[in-house]
Design a protein around this motif. Structure first.
Motif, PDB file in Angstrom:
ATOM      1  N   ILE B  47     -14.427   6.899  -5.732  1.00 27.89           N
ATOM      2  CA  ILE B  47     -13.055   7.385  -5.856  1.00 27.89           C
ATOM      3  C   ILE B  47     -12.112   6.232  -6.173  1.00 27.89           C
ATOM      4  CG2 ILE B  47     -11.133   8.552  -4.721  1.00 27.89           C
ATOM      5  CD1 ILE B  47     -13.135   9.785  -2.793  1.00 27.89           C
ATOM      6  N   ILE B  48     -12.070   5.261  -5.277  1.00 27.08           N
ATOM      7  CA  ILE B  48     -11.127   4.163  -5.399  1.00 27.08           C
ATOM      8  C   ILE B  48     -11.589   3.031  -4.489  1.00 27.08           C
ATOM      9  CG2 ILE B  48      -9.619   4.986  -3.524  1.00 27.08           C
ATOM     10  CD1 ILE B  48      -7.224   4.060  -5.244  1.00 27.08           C
ATOM     11  N   ASP B  49     -11.226   1.813  -4.842  1.00 26.18           N
ATOM     12  CA  ASP B  49     -11.549   0.686  -3.974  1.00 26.18           C
ATOM     13  C   ASP B  49     -10.299  -0.178  -3.786  1.00 26.18           C
ATOM     14  OD1 ASP B  49     -13.316  -1.493  -6.370  1.00 26.18           O
ATOM     15  OD2 ASP B  49     -11.286  -0.654  -6.382  1.00 26.18           O
ATOM     16  N   ILE B  50     -10.390  -1.079  -2.828  1.00 31.60           N
ATOM     17  CA  ILE B  50      -9.288  -1.988  -2.564  1.00 31.60           C
ATOM     18  C   ILE B  50      -9.864  -3.336  -2.187  1.00 31.60           C
ATOM     19  CG2 ILE B  50      -9.095  -1.288  -0.128  1.00 31.60           C
ATOM     20  CD1 ILE B  50      -6.040  -1.697  -0.440  1.00 31.60           C
ATOM     21  N   ARG B  51      -9.286  -4.364  -2.766  1.00 29.93           N
ATOM     22  CA  ARG B  51      -9.741  -5.704  -2.443  1.00 29.93           C
ATOM     23  C   ARG B  51      -9.199  -6.090  -1.069  1.00 29.93           C
ATOM     24  NH1 ARG B  51     -11.471  -9.974  -6.101  1.00 29.93           N
ATOM     25  NH2 ARG B  51     -11.447 -11.945  -4.973  1.00 29.93           N
ATOM     26  N   SER B  52      -9.906  -6.934  -0.388  1.00 30.48           N
ATOM     27  CA  SER B  52      -9.542  -7.263   0.987  1.00 30.48           C
ATOM     28  C   SER B  52      -8.225  -8.025   1.093  1.00 30.48           C
ATOM     29  CB  SER B  52     -10.656  -8.072   1.654  1.00 30.48           C
ATOM     30  OG  SER B  52     -10.881  -9.270   0.950  1.00 30.48           O
ATOM     31  N   ASN B  53      -7.722  -8.580  -0.004  1.00 33.37           N
ATOM     32  CA  ASN B  53      -6.450  -9.299   0.053  1.00 33.37           C
ATOM     33  C   ASN B  53      -5.259  -8.417  -0.335  1.00 33.37           C
ATOM     34  OD1 ASN B  53      -6.895  -9.064  -2.648  1.00 33.37           O
ATOM     35  ND2 ASN B  53      -6.633 -11.230  -3.132  1.00 33.37           N
ATOM     36  N   ASP B  55      -3.105  -4.588   0.511  1.00 31.31           N
ATOM     37  CA  ASP B  55      -2.894  -3.644   1.608  1.00 31.31           C
ATOM     38  C   ASP B  55      -2.689  -2.210   1.122  1.00 31.31           C
ATOM     39  OD1 ASP B  55       0.455  -4.953   2.240  1.00 31.31           O
ATOM     40  OD2 ASP B  55      -0.376  -3.843   0.549  1.00 31.31           O
ATOM     41  N   LYS B  56      -2.535  -2.042  -0.187  1.00 32.29           N
ATOM     42  CA  LYS B  56      -2.332  -0.689  -0.705  1.00 32.29           C
ATOM     43  C   LYS B  56      -2.775  -0.638  -2.148  1.00 32.29           C
ATOM     44  CE  LYS B  56       1.338   2.758  -1.397  1.00 32.29           C
ATOM     45  NZ  LYS B  56       2.794   3.038  -1.213  1.00 32.29           N
ATOM     46  N   ARG B  57      -3.371   0.482  -2.502  1.00 33.39           N
ATOM     47  CA  ARG B  57      -3.729   0.704  -3.904  1.00 33.39           C
ATOM     48  C   ARG B  57      -3.635   2.196  -4.176  1.00 33.39           C
ATOM     49  NH1 ARG B  57      -9.091  -0.385  -7.481  1.00 33.39           N
ATOM     50  NH2 ARG B  57      -8.005  -0.503  -9.478  1.00 33.39           N
ATOM     51  N   GLN B  58      -3.077   2.530  -5.333  1.00 35.21           N
ATOM     52  CA  GLN B  58      -2.893   3.940  -5.667  1.00 35.21           C
ATOM     53  C   GLN B  58      -3.701   4.322  -6.875  1.00 35.21           C
ATOM     54  OE1 GLN B  58       1.588   3.910  -5.586  1.00 35.21           O
ATOM     55  NE2 GLN B  58       1.265   5.773  -4.403  1.00 35.21           N
ATOM     56  N   GLY B  59      -4.210   5.568  -6.824  1.00 30.75           N
ATOM     57  CA  GLY B  59      -4.893   6.132  -7.975  1.00 30.75           C
ATOM     58  C   GLY B  59      -4.274   7.486  -8.270  1.00 30.75           C
ATOM     59  N   GLN B  60      -5.030   8.289  -8.949  1.00 32.81           N
ATOM     60  CA  GLN B  60      -4.511   9.615  -9.271  1.00 32.81           C
ATOM     61  C   GLN B  60      -4.624  10.508  -8.035  1.00 32.81           C
ATOM     62  OE1 GLN B  60      -6.674  11.648 -12.360  1.00 32.81           O
ATOM     63  NE2 GLN B  60      -4.987  13.024 -12.811  1.00 32.81           N
ATOM     64  N   ARG B  61      -3.535  10.846  -7.439  1.00 30.70           N
ATOM     65  CA  ARG B  61      -3.415  11.670  -6.228  1.00 30.70           C
ATOM     66  C   ARG B  61      -4.011  11.015  -4.983  1.00 30.70           C
ATOM     67  NH1 ARG B  61      -5.529  16.267  -4.860  1.00 30.70           N
ATOM     68  NH2 ARG B  61      -7.251  16.282  -6.353  1.00 30.70           N
ATOM     69  N   VAL B  62      -4.541   9.824  -5.092  1.00 32.29           N
ATOM     70  CA  VAL B  62      -5.108   9.151  -3.924  1.00 32.29           C
ATOM     71  C   VAL B  62      -4.453   7.792  -3.717  1.00 32.29           C
ATOM     72  CG1 VAL B  62      -7.341  10.328  -4.061  1.00 32.29           C
ATOM     73  CG2 VAL B  62      -7.006   8.161  -5.264  1.00 32.29           C
ATOM     74  N   THR B  63      -4.350   7.435  -2.449  1.00 34.94           N
ATOM     75  CA  THR B  63      -3.833   6.127  -2.060  1.00 34.94           C
ATOM     76  C   THR B  63      -4.730   5.585  -0.964  1.00 34.94           C
ATOM     77  OG1 THR B  63      -1.553   6.794  -2.549  1.00 34.94           O
ATOM     78  CG2 THR B  63      -1.859   4.867  -1.127  1.00 34.94           C
ATOM     79  N   VAL B  70      -5.766  -4.587  12.240  1.00 37.51           N
ATOM     80  CA  VAL B  70      -6.494  -3.699  13.152  1.00 37.51           C
ATOM     81  C   VAL B  70      -7.801  -3.211  12.543  1.00 37.51           C
ATOM     82  CG1 VAL B  70      -4.420  -2.992  14.389  1.00 37.51           C
ATOM     83  CG2 VAL B  70      -5.148  -1.721  12.363  1.00 37.51           C
ATOM     84  N   LYS B  71      -8.171  -3.763  11.394  1.00 39.04           N
ATOM     85  CA  LYS B  71      -9.425  -3.424  10.709  1.00 39.04           C
ATOM     86  C   LYS B  71      -9.527  -1.927  10.478  1.00 39.04           C
ATOM     87  CE  LYS B  71     -11.847  -7.507  12.343  1.00 39.04           C
ATOM     88  NZ  LYS B  71     -13.022  -8.051  13.071  1.00 39.04           N
ATOM     89  N   HIS B  72      -8.511  -1.405   9.806  1.00 35.49           N
ATOM     90  CA  HIS B  72      -8.428   0.029   9.588  1.00 35.49           C
ATOM     91  C   HIS B  72      -8.175   0.312   8.116  1.00 35.49           C
ATOM     92  CE1 HIS B  72      -6.388   4.002   9.639  1.00 35.49           C
ATOM     93  NE2 HIS B  72      -7.296   4.259  10.556  1.00 35.49           N
ATOM     94  N   LEU B  73      -8.847   1.341   7.630  1.00 38.69           N
ATOM     95  CA  LEU B  73      -8.759   1.754   6.231  1.00 38.69           C
ATOM     96  C   LEU B  73      -8.454   3.246   6.207  1.00 38.69           C
ATOM     97  CD1 LEU B  73      -9.566   0.680   3.265  1.00 38.69           C
ATOM     98  CD2 LEU B  73     -11.804   1.666   3.757  1.00 38.69           C
ATOM     99  N   SER B  74      -7.601   3.681   5.288  1.00 42.49           N
ATOM    100  CA  SER B  74      -7.349   5.118   5.191  1.00 42.49           C
ATOM    101  C   SER B  74      -7.288   5.556   3.736  1.00 42.49           C
ATOM    102  CB  SER B  74      -6.040   5.503   5.899  1.00 42.49           C
ATOM    103  OG  SER B  74      -4.922   4.999   5.192  1.00 42.49           O
ATOM    104  N   LEU B  75      -7.637   6.808   3.523  1.00 41.22           N
ATOM    105  CA  LEU B  75      -7.546   7.429   2.204  1.00 41.22           C
ATOM    106  C   LEU B  75      -6.586   8.592   2.312  1.00 41.22           C
ATOM    107  CD1 LEU B  75      -8.700   7.684  -0.741  1.00 41.22           C
ATOM    108  CD2 LEU B  75     -10.266   9.400   0.201  1.00 41.22           C
ATOM    109  N   GLN B  76      -5.560   8.571   1.507  1.00 39.61           N
ATOM    110  CA  GLN B  76      -4.598   9.650   1.490  1.00 39.61           C
ATOM    111  C   GLN B  76      -4.762  10.433   0.200  1.00 39.61           C
ATOM    112  OE1 GLN B  76      -0.724   7.961   2.126  1.00 39.61           O
ATOM    113  NE2 GLN B  76      -1.316   6.994   4.054  1.00 39.61           N
ATOM    114  N   ILE B  77      -4.896  11.742   0.317  1.00 34.95           N
ATOM    115  CA  ILE B  77      -5.012  12.614  -0.844  1.00 34.95           C
ATOM    116  C   ILE B  77      -3.768  13.489  -0.883  1.00 34.95           C
ATOM    117  CG2 ILE B  77      -6.397  14.367  -2.019  1.00 34.95           C
ATOM    118  CD1 ILE B  77      -8.802  13.418  -0.360  1.00 34.95           C
TER     119      ILE B  77
END
Lengths: 112, 115
Positions: B47-53, B55-63, B70-77
């Motif tokens: 779907i999408i990836d994010i580099r560790s450096n 804090d946010k990356r957006q795609g089509q309808r996803v962020t 806090v070592k936390h990752l989230s996917l927003q649709i």
């Protein structure tokens, strides 16, 4: 669409039989992976390869073995299948350094 | 041992609502975090990836949001659709020695979109 193929799609086999699950990709990818996945569960990495003649064991111990004689081909072999091997096996490939892995449809193996 | 895991195994939302899928990780050595979608009977799909450096990356309808503190990752649709119903996995590109990496997955979250 990804050009990575796994055969067979489904396999039911008796205990003690030797089986080989085939995986081929036509994208020229160096890296290939095998994952084991039970229904509704996470993917466990069992084998991976960085290229020809490279094979590494994954995080989940597996009695299966793999070989990488050609870039496009990464077969997985079980010398003596057991009911505990019943699972879905997913093959994937990616370019070197690329996080985007392409997956095959999987082989659902049932050992009776 | 397992490095990537998810907070919730299931998530049910109404069509048109926004969905948020969460993931916790423990390995700070990963360079990338990736989200995959797996539909029934199919292999996972990127779907999408994010580099560790980042804090946010957006795609089509996803962020994807990454909180390294806090070592936390989230996917927003956004505007979730029935076609978004699937199991979502977070994964990390984990260093496995030298300059080599391996792709490791956490537990999945089953997203169900109600019409």
């Amino acid at each position: 669409e990804a050009d990575i193929y796994q055969t067979p799609r489904y396999l039911v086999i008796g205990t003690g039989k030797k089986i080989t699950l085939e995986c081929s990709q036509t994208m020229g990818h160096d890296k290939m992976y095998w994952y084991q996945q039970d229904p509704g569960m996470e993917l466990h990495l069992i084998h991976y390869s960085y290229g020809v003649n490279s094979t590494e064991k994954g995080d989940l111990s597996s009695e299966s073995t793999v070989s990488r004689i050609r870039t496009e081909h990464f077969p997985l072999t079980l010398e003596s299948a057991r009911p505990s091997h019943t699972s879905q096996y997913l093959c994937a490939s990616s370019e070197w350094g690329d996080r985007k892995a392409f997956f095959g449809q999987g082989t659902r193996l049932t050992v009776v | 041992g397992e490095s990537v895991g998810l907070h919730l195994p299931t998530l049910s939302v109404q069509e048109g609502d926004n969905s948020i899928i969460n993931c916790a990780y423990s390995n700070s050595a990963s360079d990338y975090f990736i989200w995959y979608k797996q539909e029934s009977g199919k292999g996972p799909q990127f779907i999408i990836d994010i580099r560790s450096n980042m804090d946010k990356r957006q795609g089509q309808r996803v962020t994807v949001l990454l909180n390294k503190t806090v070592k936390h990752l989230s996917l927003q649709i956004a505007a979730t659709q029935p076609g978004d119903s699937a199991v979502y996995f977070c994964a990390e590109n984990m260093r496995s020695g030298g300059s080599n990496y391996k792709l490791t997955f956490g537990k999945g979250t089953l997203l169900t979109v109600n019409p």
